[in-house]
Scaffold this motif. Sequence first.
Motif: not given
Ligand SMILES: *Cc1c(COP(=O)(O)O)cnc(C)c1O
Length: 229
Positions: A33-37, A56-58, A161-163, A202-205, A218-223
């Motif tokens: 669960a990506v919890t930035k902000t 977290e990314n910070r 990776t980030m696509a 893999g992120m929300t999208n 998988i790294r999910i924030g806004s989802g």
């Molecule tokens: C913000 C972030 C995510 C999550 O992004 P969402 O589209 O909100 O799921 C995943 N990975 C990294 C590295 C991020 O900075």
Amino acid sequence: MNSIALNIQEIRRKVAKAAGLSGRKPDAIDIVAVTKTIPIPDIEKAITAGICKIGENRVQELAKKHGKINNQIEWHMIGHLQTNKTRQIIDKADLIHSLDRWSLALELNKRSALVGKIMPVLIQVNIAKEETKFGLYQKEVIPFIEEAIQLPNIAIKGLMTMAPFVENPEEVRSVFKALFTLSKKIESMELKGVKMDYLSMGMTNDYEVAIEEGANLIRIGSGIFGKNN
Ligand SMILES: *Cc1c(COP(=O)(O)O)cnc(C)c1O
């Protein structure tokens, strides 16, 4: 049920489906669960709903929240890590997803040794060679790992990776395929101390496509927490 818990339930359903399509069990895939902000009470709702990995990314935000959440959860550093800030999270991070250069490998190794720890890391790979993104290029990864295995206080556990952001996640399926193929190649080399336990993609999208192509983290924030955060 609160909206965070509902979102997590819906994501778990989709994770299970995508896992099935790639011949795996749902619990082979972990959600970070990506919890930035995101404020602490919302993070606690996610934990109550079963989340046990926080990303977290910070550096500062991770360090601050780490002291405020008492549950037994894992802390993942997923964002670009400045060399001069590693000290602040070295004793707090359970996995660093963003090892992307030699100077950072050296610093992580040094700081981990000082606190008596072997830091688990993932190598961040810039598969699509986007100038705006961090990460090693594909062809740099194996030579980098061959050097990094000489550093005793970091343990290479996989790739991240980030696509590129696209409307239709099908467009980035090849990116996920490429990371999977690279991880299998590294695994087959049987390098000392190197494990390809994690494929963080893999992120929300795009997480469903990422799972179909082999993601297990998988790294999910806004989802989970909503788009406005
Ligand atoms: C913000 C972030 C995510 C999550 O992004 P969402 O589209 O909100 O799921 C995943 N990975 C990294 C590295 C991020 O900075």
